[in-house]
Design a protein around this motif. Structure first.
Motif, PDB file in Angstrom:
ATOM      1  N   GLY A 117       0.842  -1.262  -0.089  1.00 57.82           N
ATOM      2  CA  GLY A 117      -0.117   0.131  -0.358  1.00 57.82           C
ATOM      3  C   GLY A 117       0.680   1.225   0.044  1.00 57.82           C
ATOM      4  N   LYS A 118       2.141   1.207   0.101  1.00 56.23           N
ATOM      5  CA  LYS A 118       3.156   2.321   0.115  1.00 56.23           C
ATOM      6  C   LYS A 118       3.644   2.376  -1.158  1.00 56.23           C
ATOM      7  CE  LYS A 118       6.512   4.426   2.675  1.00 56.23           C
ATOM      8  NZ  LYS A 118       7.642   4.447   3.958  1.00 56.23           N
ATOM      9  N   GLN A 119       4.174   3.723  -1.678  1.00 59.17           N
ATOM     10  CA  GLN A 119       4.881   3.915  -2.778  1.00 59.17           C
ATOM     11  C   GLN A 119       6.263   4.249  -2.810  1.00 59.17           C
ATOM     12  OE1 GLN A 119       2.489   6.051  -5.358  1.00 59.17           O
ATOM     13  NE2 GLN A 119       0.977   4.443  -6.048  1.00 59.17           N
ATOM     14  N   TYR A 120       7.137   3.753  -3.549  1.00 54.77           N
ATOM     15  CA  TYR A 120       8.515   3.902  -3.316  1.00 54.77           C
ATOM     16  C   TYR A 120       9.137   4.607  -4.762  1.00 54.77           C
ATOM     17  CZ  TYR A 120       7.892   0.850   0.445  1.00 54.77           C
ATOM     18  OH  TYR A 120       7.318   0.301   1.895  1.00 54.77           O
ATOM     19  N   THR A 121      10.312   5.326  -4.849  1.00 53.48           N
ATOM     20  CA  THR A 121      11.208   5.433  -5.874  1.00 53.48           C
ATOM     21  C   THR A 121      12.173   4.469  -6.217  1.00 53.48           C
ATOM     22  OG1 THR A 121      12.513   6.886  -4.449  1.00 53.48           O
ATOM     23  CG2 THR A 121      10.824   8.116  -5.607  1.00 53.48           C
ATOM     24  N   LEU A 122      12.566   4.369  -7.206  1.00 45.25           N
ATOM     25  CA  LEU A 122      13.732   3.213  -7.402  1.00 45.25           C
ATOM     26  C   LEU A 122      14.919   3.362  -6.352  1.00 45.25           C
ATOM     27  CD1 LEU A 122      13.724   3.067 -11.302  1.00 45.25           C
ATOM     28  CD2 LEU A 122      12.412   1.678  -9.688  1.00 45.25           C
ATOM     29  N   SER A 123      15.310   4.992  -6.204  1.00 45.40           N
ATOM     30  CA  SER A 123      16.300   5.143  -5.071  1.00 45.40           C
ATOM     31  C   SER A 123      16.009   4.492  -3.958  1.00 45.40           C
ATOM     32  CB  SER A 123      16.868   6.423  -5.033  1.00 45.40           C
ATOM     33  OG  SER A 123      15.752   7.305  -4.902  1.00 45.40           O
ATOM     34  N   GLU A 124      14.839   4.717  -3.442  1.00 35.26           N
ATOM     35  CA  GLU A 124      14.198   4.298  -1.994  1.00 35.26           C
ATOM     36  C   GLU A 124      14.364   2.952  -2.028  1.00 35.26           C
ATOM     37  OE1 GLU A 124      11.000   7.912  -0.830  1.00 35.26           O
ATOM     38  OE2 GLU A 124      10.199   6.102  -2.079  1.00 35.26           O
ATOM     39  N   ALA A 125      13.786   2.307  -2.972  1.00 37.19           N
ATOM     40  CA  ALA A 125      13.694   0.906  -2.868  1.00 37.19           C
ATOM     41  C   ALA A 125      15.335   0.153  -2.899  1.00 37.19           C
ATOM     42  CB  ALA A 125      13.294   0.059  -3.919  1.00 37.19           C
ATOM     43  N   ASP A 126      16.171   0.880  -3.632  1.00 35.69           N
ATOM     44  CA  ASP A 126      17.431   0.342  -3.529  1.00 35.69           C
ATOM     45  C   ASP A 126      18.222   0.644  -2.181  1.00 35.69           C
ATOM     46  OD1 ASP A 126      17.761  -0.364  -6.023  1.00 35.69           O
ATOM     47  OD2 ASP A 126      18.381   1.453  -6.999  1.00 35.69           O
TER      48      ASP A 126
END
Length: 71
Positions: free
Chosen positions: A48-57
């Motif tokens: 339910g939360k959204q992430y940028t690619l850099s946040e996921a990394d």
């Protein structure tokens, strides 16, 4: 403006756009980029939360560099 300058500017703009895009856990887990880390992302990211690619990394890197607790 030289062709190289235009290309460099477009590359920077594309990178900035990619970093501002946000994705759900399911989108990241199913993506080709993270196919080798899908189980890890599924465990670490909140539904339910959204992430940028850099946040996921960054989330994956912090987990991978964490210390192992001995019982």
């Amino acid at each position: 403006m030289a062709k190289n300058d235009v290309k460099a500017k477009n590359d920077v703009e594309a990178k900035n756009q990619a970093e501002s895009d946000r994705f759900t856990r399911k989108q990241l887990v199913c993506s080709e980029k993270y196919c080798n880390h899908s189980d890890l992302l599924c465990a670490l990211l909140e539904d339910g939360k959204q992430y940028t690619l850099s946040e996921a990394d960054e989330i994956m890197n912090r987990f991978m560099k964490g210390k192992v607790k001995v019982c």
